[in-house]
Structures are given as structure tokens and as C-alpha cells.
Motif scaffolding. Structure first.
Motif, mmCIF file in Angstrom:
data_model
loop_
_atom_site.group_PDB
_atom_site.id
_atom_site.type_symbol
_atom_site.label_atom_id
_atom_site.label_comp_id
_atom_site.label_asym_id
_atom_site.label_seq_id
_atom_site.Cartn_x
_atom_site.Cartn_y
_atom_site.Cartn_z
ATOM 1 N N TRP A 72 0.827 -1.209 0.000
ATOM 2 C CA TRP A 72 0.000 0.000 0.000
ATOM 3 C C TRP A 72 0.864 1.264 0.000
ATOM 4 O O TRP A 72 0.500 2.278 -0.592
ATOM 5 C CB TRP A 72 -0.969 0.015 1.189
ATOM 6 C CG TRP A 72 -0.303 -0.043 2.541
ATOM 7 C CD1 TRP A 72 0.018 -1.153 3.259
ATOM 8 C CD2 TRP A 72 0.145 1.082 3.303
ATOM 9 N NE1 TRP A 72 0.635 -0.803 4.428
ATOM 10 C CE2 TRP A 72 0.726 0.578 4.486
ATOM 11 C CE3 TRP A 72 0.099 2.453 3.114
ATOM 12 C CZ2 TRP A 72 1.262 1.405 5.454
ATOM 13 C CZ3 TRP A 72 0.633 3.269 4.089
ATOM 14 C CH2 TRP A 72 1.203 2.743 5.247
ATOM 15 N N THR A 75 2.123 1.612 -3.566
ATOM 16 C CA THR A 75 1.046 2.082 -4.436
ATOM 17 C C THR A 75 0.860 3.586 -4.293
ATOM 18 O O THR A 75 0.729 4.303 -5.290
ATOM 19 C CB THR A 75 -0.270 1.353 -4.094
ATOM 20 O OG1 THR A 75 -0.044 -0.054 -4.207
ATOM 21 C CG2 THR A 75 -1.381 1.775 -5.023
ATOM 22 N N ARG A 76 0.859 4.067 -3.074
ATOM 23 C CA ARG A 76 0.705 5.512 -2.851
ATOM 24 C C ARG A 76 1.912 6.290 -3.375
ATOM 25 O O ARG A 76 1.760 7.377 -3.927
ATOM 26 C CB ARG A 76 0.502 5.804 -1.373
ATOM 27 C CG ARG A 76 -0.865 5.428 -0.896
ATOM 28 C CD ARG A 76 -1.080 5.872 0.519
ATOM 29 N NE ARG A 76 -2.427 5.501 0.952
ATOM 30 C CZ ARG A 76 -2.928 5.837 2.110
ATOM 31 N NH1 ARG A 76 -2.230 6.552 2.957
ATOM 32 N NH2 ARG A 76 -4.142 5.462 2.426
#
Length: 94
Positions: A72, A75-76
Motif C-alpha cells: 500500500w 502504491t501511494r
């Protein structure tokens, strides 16, 4: 070099006789706010590639060992890099 330094008054007081006014020397011929403007432009242009490089480094287990970033976070970081690269491209194309 000394001849290129110009003196500008940055603090004038009407009731002062001129002996105690503050003076500032600048070596750069451009206006300070113009330099701040261009440094912000350059900072924004370099942010996208630098975020992309740091995200790739965070994803590399050889570089980060057991501290590799989770999915995550990668992804950010990738989304942020894409937004910054798109903003830089938009600045040049528009």
C-alpha cells in the motif's frame, strides 16, 4: 566581485538621520522573490522523478533488506510520482 555587490536599503525610517538604517548586500542580480519563484518551479519539476526513484528503492529488498515497504505504501508512492510527473508534463504542454 566586490564591484558587483550592490547596496539596497531595506529599512528606512523617516525620523532617522540615515546612520542607523539597516542595509543588505546581495550578490545575485535578480529579485529575491523571483529567485524563490524559480526555485519552487525547479523543486516541483524534480519532485516526480525523485519520488519515483525513492519508491523503487523502497520496493527493492536488496536495498531495504527486511524494511521493504508494504504494497500500500508503494502504491501511494507510485501514484504520487505519476501525479507529479503528469503535473510537470502539463506545465510544459499547456
Amino acid at each position: 566581485m566586490v564591484d558587483s555587490v550592490r547596496q539596497t536599503s531595506t529599512f528606512d525610517n523617516d525620523d532617522d538621520d540615515g546612520k542607523h538604517g539597516r542595509r543588505s548586500s546581495t550578490i545575485l542580480p535578480e529579485h529575491p522573490f523571483l529567485l524563490l519563484y524559480w526555485s519552487a518551479i525547479i523543486n516541483g519539476m524534480l519532485a516526480g522523478p525523485l519520488i519515483a526513484i525513492m519508491t523503487m528503492m523502497a520496493a527493492n529488498r536488496h536495498v531495504m533488506a527486511q524494511l521493504k515497504a508494504p504494497w500500500w505504501m508503494l502504491t501511494r508512492g507510485g501514484a504520487t510520482a505519476l501525479v507529479m510527473l503528469a503535473a510537470t508534463a502539463g506545465m510544459f504542454l499547456l
